[in-house]
Every structure is written in C-alpha cells, then in structure tokens.
Design a protein around this motif. Structure first.
Motif, PDB file in Angstrom:
ATOM      1  N   ARG A   1       0.810  -1.216   0.000  1.00 36.63           N
ATOM      2  CA  ARG A   1       0.000   0.000   0.000  1.00 36.63           C
ATOM      3  C   ARG A   1       0.847   1.272   0.000  1.00 36.63           C
ATOM      4  O   ARG A   1       0.288   2.364  -0.080  1.00 36.63           O
ATOM      5  CB  ARG A   1      -0.935   0.002   1.221  1.00 36.63           C
ATOM      6  CG  ARG A   1      -2.048  -1.024   1.153  1.00 36.63           C
ATOM      7  CD  ARG A   1      -2.956  -0.753  -0.031  1.00 36.63           C
ATOM      8  NE  ARG A   1      -4.031  -1.731  -0.157  1.00 36.63           N
ATOM      9  CZ  ARG A   1      -3.976  -2.813  -0.887  1.00 36.63           C
ATOM     10  NH1 ARG A   1      -2.866  -3.101  -1.567  1.00 36.63           N
ATOM     11  NH2 ARG A   1      -5.006  -3.636  -0.959  1.00 36.63           N
TER      12      ARG A   1
ATOM     13  N   ASP B   1      -6.549  -6.048  -8.097  1.00 39.34           N
ATOM     14  CA  ASP B   1      -7.088  -4.865  -8.778  1.00 39.34           C
ATOM     15  C   ASP B   1      -7.850  -4.000  -7.773  1.00 39.34           C
ATOM     16  O   ASP B   1      -8.734  -4.482  -7.056  1.00 39.34           O
ATOM     17  CB  ASP B   1      -8.012  -5.306  -9.910  1.00 39.34           C
ATOM     18  CG  ASP B   1      -8.321  -4.170 -10.873  1.00 39.34           C
ATOM     19  OD1 ASP B   1      -8.126  -2.993 -10.491  1.00 39.34           O
ATOM     20  OD2 ASP B   1      -8.763  -4.470 -11.998  1.00 39.34           O
ATOM     21  N   GLU B   2      -7.499  -2.726  -7.728  1.00 38.60           N
ATOM     22  CA  GLU B   2      -8.153  -1.802  -6.801  1.00 38.60           C
ATOM     23  C   GLU B   2      -9.637  -1.619  -7.122  1.00 38.60           C
ATOM     24  O   GLU B   2     -10.411  -1.200  -6.262  1.00 38.60           O
ATOM     25  CB  GLU B   2      -7.455  -0.440  -6.848  1.00 38.60           C
ATOM     26  CG  GLU B   2      -6.030  -0.447  -6.313  1.00 38.60           C
ATOM     27  CD  GLU B   2      -5.980  -0.651  -4.818  1.00 38.60           C
ATOM     28  OE1 GLU B   2      -6.999  -0.356  -4.149  1.00 38.60           O
ATOM     29  OE2 GLU B   2      -4.940  -1.119  -4.306  1.00 38.60           O
ATOM     30  N   SER B   3     -10.042  -1.941  -8.345  1.00 38.30           N
ATOM     31  CA  SER B   3     -11.459  -1.782  -8.707  1.00 38.30           C
ATOM     32  C   SER B   3     -12.355  -2.707  -7.900  1.00 38.30           C
ATOM     33  O   SER B   3     -13.534  -2.398  -7.674  1.00 38.30           O
ATOM     34  CB  SER B   3     -11.652  -2.035 -10.202  1.00 38.30           C
ATOM     35  OG  SER B   3     -11.283  -3.355 -10.545  1.00 38.30           O
ATOM     36  N   TYR B   4     -11.814  -3.861  -7.444  1.00 35.30           N
ATOM     37  CA  TYR B   4     -12.606  -4.754  -6.608  1.00 35.30           C
ATOM     38  C   TYR B   4     -12.973  -4.081  -5.286  1.00 35.30           C
ATOM     39  O   TYR B   4     -14.103  -4.178  -4.808  1.00 35.30           O
ATOM     40  CB  TYR B   4     -11.842  -6.051  -6.342  1.00 35.30           C
ATOM     41  CG  TYR B   4     -11.615  -6.889  -7.566  1.00 35.30           C
ATOM     42  CD1 TYR B   4     -12.621  -7.068  -8.510  1.00 35.30           C
ATOM     43  CD2 TYR B   4     -10.408  -7.535  -7.777  1.00 35.30           C
ATOM     44  CE1 TYR B   4     -12.420  -7.848  -9.635  1.00 35.30           C
ATOM     45  CE2 TYR B   4     -10.187  -8.310  -8.903  1.00 35.30           C
ATOM     46  CZ  TYR B   4     -11.207  -8.463  -9.828  1.00 35.30           C
ATOM     47  OH  TYR B   4     -11.007  -9.228 -10.940  1.00 35.30           O
ATOM     48  N   LEU B   5     -11.985  -3.405  -4.689  1.00 40.03           N
ATOM     49  CA  LEU B   5     -12.254  -2.703  -3.438  1.00 40.03           C
ATOM     50  C   LEU B   5     -13.198  -1.525  -3.657  1.00 40.03           C
ATOM     51  O   LEU B   5     -14.081  -1.253  -2.830  1.00 40.03           O
ATOM     52  CB  LEU B   5     -10.938  -2.226  -2.823  1.00 40.03           C
ATOM     53  CG  LEU B   5      -9.971  -3.319  -2.356  1.00 40.03           C
ATOM     54  CD1 LEU B   5      -8.657  -2.714  -1.904  1.00 40.03           C
ATOM     55  CD2 LEU B   5     -10.590  -4.141  -1.243  1.00 40.03           C
ATOM     56  N   GLU B   6     -13.017  -0.828  -4.770  1.00 40.02           N
ATOM     57  CA  GLU B   6     -13.913   0.288  -5.061  1.00 40.02           C
ATOM     58  C   GLU B   6     -15.350  -0.201  -5.247  1.00 40.02           C
ATOM     59  O   GLU B   6     -16.304   0.447  -4.793  1.00 40.02           O
ATOM     60  CB  GLU B   6     -13.441   1.020  -6.315  1.00 40.02           C
ATOM     61  CG  GLU B   6     -12.084   1.703  -6.146  1.00 40.02           C
ATOM     62  CD  GLU B   6     -11.585   2.316  -7.438  1.00 40.02           C
ATOM     63  OE1 GLU B   6     -12.299   2.166  -8.459  1.00 40.02           O
ATOM     64  OE2 GLU B   6     -10.500   2.924  -7.432  1.00 40.02           O
ATOM     65  N   ALA B   7     -15.516  -1.336  -5.886  1.00 40.93           N
ATOM     66  CA  ALA B   7     -16.856  -1.903  -6.049  1.00 40.93           C
ATOM     67  C   ALA B   7     -17.450  -2.286  -4.699  1.00 40.93           C
ATOM     68  O   ALA B   7     -18.653  -2.103  -4.459  1.00 40.93           O
ATOM     69  CB  ALA B   7     -16.799  -3.118  -6.968  1.00 40.93           C
TER      70      ALA B   7
ATOM     71  N   TYR C   1     -16.760  -0.838  -1.832  1.00 38.28           N
ATOM     72  CA  TYR C   1     -17.147   0.405  -1.153  1.00 38.28           C
ATOM     73  C   TYR C   1     -18.463   0.945  -1.716  1.00 38.28           C
ATOM     74  O   TYR C   1     -19.322   1.432  -0.961  1.00 38.28           O
ATOM     75  CB  TYR C   1     -16.047   1.456  -1.301  1.00 38.28           C
ATOM     76  CG  TYR C   1     -14.724   1.063  -0.671  1.00 38.28           C
ATOM     77  CD1 TYR C   1     -14.682   0.242   0.450  1.00 38.28           C
ATOM     78  CD2 TYR C   1     -13.519   1.508  -1.213  1.00 38.28           C
ATOM     79  CE1 TYR C   1     -13.475  -0.127   1.020  1.00 38.28           C
ATOM     80  CE2 TYR C   1     -12.306   1.154  -0.647  1.00 38.28           C
ATOM     81  CZ  TYR C   1     -12.290   0.337   0.462  1.00 38.28           C
ATOM     82  OH  TYR C   1     -11.102  -0.020   1.027  1.00 38.28           O
ATOM     83  N   ASP C   2     -18.632   0.844  -3.028  1.00 37.20           N
ATOM     84  CA  ASP C   2     -19.865   1.326  -3.654  1.00 37.20           C
ATOM     85  C   ASP C   2     -21.079   0.523  -3.192  1.00 37.20           C
ATOM     86  O   ASP C   2     -22.209   1.050  -3.153  1.00 37.20           O
ATOM     87  CB  ASP C   2     -19.760   1.260  -5.175  1.00 37.20           C
ATOM     88  CG  ASP C   2     -18.732   2.257  -5.719  1.00 37.20           C
ATOM     89  OD1 ASP C   2     -18.427   3.227  -5.006  1.00 37.20           O
ATOM     90  OD2 ASP C   2     -18.230   2.027  -6.832  1.00 37.20           O
TER      91      ASP C   2
ATOM     92  N   PRO D   1     -14.255  -0.180   5.077  1.00 38.25           N
ATOM     93  CA  PRO D   1     -12.900  -0.627   4.726  1.00 38.25           C
ATOM     94  C   PRO D   1     -12.512  -1.943   5.393  1.00 38.25           C
ATOM     95  O   PRO D   1     -11.879  -2.792   4.762  1.00 38.25           O
ATOM     96  CB  PRO D   1     -12.027   0.535   5.203  1.00 38.25           C
ATOM     97  CG  PRO D   1     -12.912   1.727   5.119  1.00 38.25           C
ATOM     98  CD  PRO D   1     -14.277   1.233   5.493  1.00 38.25           C
TER      99      PRO D   1
ATOM    100  N   ALA E   1     -14.488  -4.756   3.698  1.00 34.71           N
ATOM    101  CA  ALA E   1     -13.960  -4.980   2.354  1.00 34.71           C
ATOM    102  C   ALA E   1     -12.630  -5.735   2.409  1.00 34.71           C
ATOM    103  O   ALA E   1     -12.349  -6.564   1.532  1.00 34.71           O
ATOM    104  CB  ALA E   1     -13.777  -3.643   1.642  1.00 34.71           C
TER     105      ALA E   1
END
Length: 302
Positions: free
Chosen positions: A113, A198-204, A206-207, A212, A215
């Motif tokens: 990170r 992929d950071e998009s998994y975490l963003e999804a 959160y959405d 945190p 997730a």
C-alpha cells in the motif's frame, strides 16, 4: 499445410522436452533418494558397514528372500520418545507459522500500500538478512536472549523485570529463531499476490456499502489466499524439520524431529530408525501439500 503440421509436431516435441526436465529433476533428486531411504527404513540395524542388513537376499538355490522390518514404523507410534519429539516439532512449527502469518501479512499488506518508490527499499530490507550467514543470525539471537544479553539488559533498564530472566534454551527461544529466520518466506509470497489485486474490486465493495474493514475481509483476504497458502507451506515445512535452530537455541532435552534424526544417524548409528523418522517427516510434508493442491484444483474446476 504440411509445414504447419510439421511446426505443430516440433512445438509439441519441444514442449514435452521442456516439461520433461523438471520431472527428470524430481526423479533423480527426490524419488530415487526417497526410495533409498525408504528401503533402509525397512531393514534391520546391525554393527557393520553399512550398519543395516540388506532387504533382498539371494540364496544359493536361486531363491529370493525378502526381509522387511516394519517394527521401526510401529516404534514411531508406540515409543514416547518419538511421539514427544513429533508433537514438540508440530507445536513449535505451527506456533511459529501462525506468528509469521500474522506479522508477515501485516508487513506485506503495508508494503503493497505504500507508493511505488518506497516498495523496492522496503522489500530490500525484508531480504537483507539473507545477505548474512544463517549461522551468524542464529548466534546473534544467542547473544540477544542470554541472561546478560541485550533483551535482559533493556528490560532491566526499563524496570520491567528486577532480575535477568531465562529467555534462552527453551521453546520460546526456538520459536523466536524460527520466526526471525523464516519470516521473509511468508512476506514475499503474500506481497506478490497483494500487489496484483485490482483496486477496482475494493472500489466496487465500497460502492456496495462495505466498510474498509469489511472490504478487507471479504475481498482482500480471499484474493490473497494463494499467497497465504504458499507462505504457510514455505514456513511450516522447513520449520518442522529444523535442526540448527533447536540445536543452538533449544534445551538439550527438548528434541525436535531434525535433532532426533541427527542422534539416530550419527550418535546411535541406527540408520533404519533414522530413515523411518525421515520418511514419516517427509510424508507429513507431502500429504498436506497434495490435499491443498487437490482442493485448489477442485475450486478452479468449479
């Protein structure tokens, strides 16, 4: 068309050649030595050179006599000496693996990170101990954990203790040595998986309303399990058969499997019993790995 067919045949031949190299390596340096040790474990110990009787014996009449001694394996499960050594090895190796997993996951996650410019430096610090001799690092812990060592002096200075404590020559010192020496083997596999998530998994997540922390447990931890399993295997397997660390940091009466094999081979010269312990230890390594691989293949198939 013939040229395409010939090219495919050459490609398949080269592929078989490339795949055959590791199988040949395993055959020569793993299977053949394993069967030699397994054969010795089924023989009987004698005062001779070599110190065991042959299993196969041809008579003058041309008959083949086979002498199999399974008593060594029965001894492994009935003699308290070997059972205690096995239990001690599993306990210490499992405890050290759990500590390495907790500490190693935190370090690997932290490294994954940080900004890219700092990752190389932090990874270099992780592998830096490998530049020093293994024995030197273990001997350094003897100086740290001794009664007049750095740890006791620091705790006396801080007022945490009133007299020096015995931190050396016990299970605690052995576990500390194993954790220190094998921690990088836990950090590196976990980090190699975490940095590819992929950071998009975490963003999804959160959405969809995940916190945190949630997730992390629902996304990051499951995706990092291949690295966790690899790290656990890389730490637990060598820790279970460790010899140098228990020999230098452990108590004389606290035996692990590695020390038992050494005693039987070189002190008692009982090669069949030592080979039996080695075979049992190897099976303890191979069987869990095969089970984990089979479970992963099933999950991948689904």
């Amino acid at each position: 068309m013939k040229q395409v067919h010939r090219a495919i045949k050459n490609l398949m031949r080269d592929r078989r050649l490339v795949l055959g190299v590791p199988y040949l390596w395993l055959l020569v340096f793993f299977l053949v030595p394993f069967f030699l040790v397994f054969k010795i474990s089924l023989s009987e110990s004698v005062l001779a050179i070599p110190p065991y009787l042959p299993i196969f014996d041809w008579t003058k009449e041309g008959f083949l006599n086979v002498h199999l001694n399974v008593g060594n394996y029965i001894r492994m499960v009935t003699d308290p000496f070997y059972l205690t050594g096995l239990l001690t090895s599993i306990t210490i190796a499992l405890g050290a693996t759990i500590i390495c997993l907790i500490v190693g996951y935190v370090i690997a996650y932290s490294i994954s990170r940080v900004p890219d410019r700092w990752r190389t430096v932090l990874l270099l610090l992780v592998i830096l101990p490998f530049w020093t001799s293994f024995l030197v690092r273990v001997y350094a812990w003897m100086g740290i954990l001794a009664k007049d060592g750095l740890l006791n002096q620091l705790m006396l200075y801080l007022g945490l203790i009133t007299e020096p404590q015995q931190f050396l020559y016990n299970n605690f010192s052995v576990m500390v040595g194993i954790v220190y020496c094998y921690l990088p083997f836990m950090i590196l596999p976990i980090y190699s998986v975490l940095e590819k998530i992929d950071e998009s998994y975490l963003e999804a997540a959160y959405d969809l309303g995940c916190t945190p922390w949630r997730a992390f447990w629902r996304v990051t931890v499951p995706l990092s399990m291949p690295g966790v399993l690899s790290g656990v295997a890389l730490v637990f397997i060598p820790a279970l058969g460790e010899f140098v660390i228990p020999e230098l940091l452990g108590a004389p009466d606290n035996l692990m499997i590695g020390r038992i094999i050494w005693i039987e081979f070189f002190n008692n010269r009982d090669w069949p019993v030592a080979s039996t312990v080695a075979v049992v230890m190897l099976l303890m390594f191979v069987v869990p790995i095969m089970v984990m691989q089979r479970r992963q293949l099933r999950k991948g198939g689904h």
